[in-house]
Design a protein around this motif. Structure first.
Motif, PDB file in Angstrom:
ATOM      1  N   ARG A   1      -4.005  -0.203  -4.912  1.00  0.00           N
ATOM      2  CA  ARG A   1      -2.689  -1.685  -5.191  1.00  0.00           C
ATOM      3  C   ARG A   1      -3.654  -2.616  -5.857  1.00  0.00           C
ATOM      4  O   ARG A   1      -2.231  -3.089  -5.982  1.00  0.00           O
TER       5      ARG A   1
ATOM      6  N   GLU B   1       0.883  -1.436   0.342  1.00  0.00           N
ATOM      7  CA  GLU B   1      -0.172   0.285   0.215  1.00  0.00           C
ATOM      8  C   GLU B   1       1.104   1.093  -0.065  1.00  0.00           C
ATOM      9  O   GLU B   1       0.389   2.609  -0.741  1.00  0.00           O
TER      10      GLU B   1
ATOM     11  N   ALA C   1       2.459   1.719  -3.679  1.00  0.00           N
ATOM     12  CA  ALA C   1       1.041   2.483  -4.767  1.00  0.00           C
ATOM     13  C   ALA C   1       0.668   3.455  -4.159  1.00  0.00           C
ATOM     14  O   ALA C   1       0.887   4.351  -5.028  1.00  0.00           O
TER      15      ALA C   1
END
Length: 193
Positions: A48, A38, A41
């Motif tokens: 994600r 996460e 990303a």
């Protein structure tokens, strides 16, 4: 539709490289285990789900490109002059990796340190080594008498490269190509004399 070297493939490689750079920066700043998918990303401006379109795991952001480098390494060995012995061809092939070290020495040291101190990356590194061993054994086979000889020489060459990396990591004051030459000379087949 775009072919393997087409626009779509190049764009995908560029995005993968950008995500890998972002991930690497986060790993260096916060640690590998502490950085989540996460986090990567978000820092790369992705969801994600989008991250997983480019990488199957966060380990692949570090080691994924090394599988491609293995193919370049095997191609370099296969392209060596036919009269060159297997050990010499293997050493010359490793110049593909040395060039990368010389182009970005700080990043190379940081990558080696990250792999060395992260158990999950060390485990994946072993998988990468096995991939390289298979590719190189196939590339060097025409220069050897038996499959056993090809496998033994490739395993020795990969071990020599690992030794060079460990010693270069201790203090990259020596040029990695010269250090690899020295290690290959120590490990290599002895000539009858």
């Amino acid at each position: 539709m775009s072919g393997p070297g087409g626009l779509r493939a190049r764009a995908r490689r560029a995005v993968r490289a950008e995500i890998a750079e972002v991930a690497f920066g986060l790993f260096l700043k916060h640690g590998f285990e502490q950085t989540t998918v996460e986090d990567i990303a978000a820092a790369a401006g992705l969801s994600r789900r989008s991250f997983f379109r480019y990488f199957p795991s966060k380990e692949d952001t570090v080691l994924g490109f090394l599988y491609e480098v293995g193919e370049q390494l095997a191609a370099a060995v296969a392209a060596r002059p036919a009269e060159e012995d297997a050990w010499t061809a293997l050493r010359a092939g490793f110049d593909v990796l040395i060039e990368g070290f010389l182009a970005r020495p700080k990043e190379a040291v940081a990558l080696l340190e990250l792999i060395h101190r992260t158990p999950t990356l060390r485990a994946r590194h072993q998988d990468k080594q096995e991939h390289w061993r298979r590719l190189l054994t196939e590339a060097v086979a025409p220069r050897t008498r038996t499959a056993l000889e090809a496998d033994t020489l490739v395993t020795g060459a990969l071990g020599a490269f690992d030794v060079m990396c460990r010693h270069w990591l201790c203090g990259p004051v020596r040029e990695p190509g010269a250090l690899l030459d020295e290690v290959f000379a120590l490990v290599g087949p002895r000539q009858a004399g």
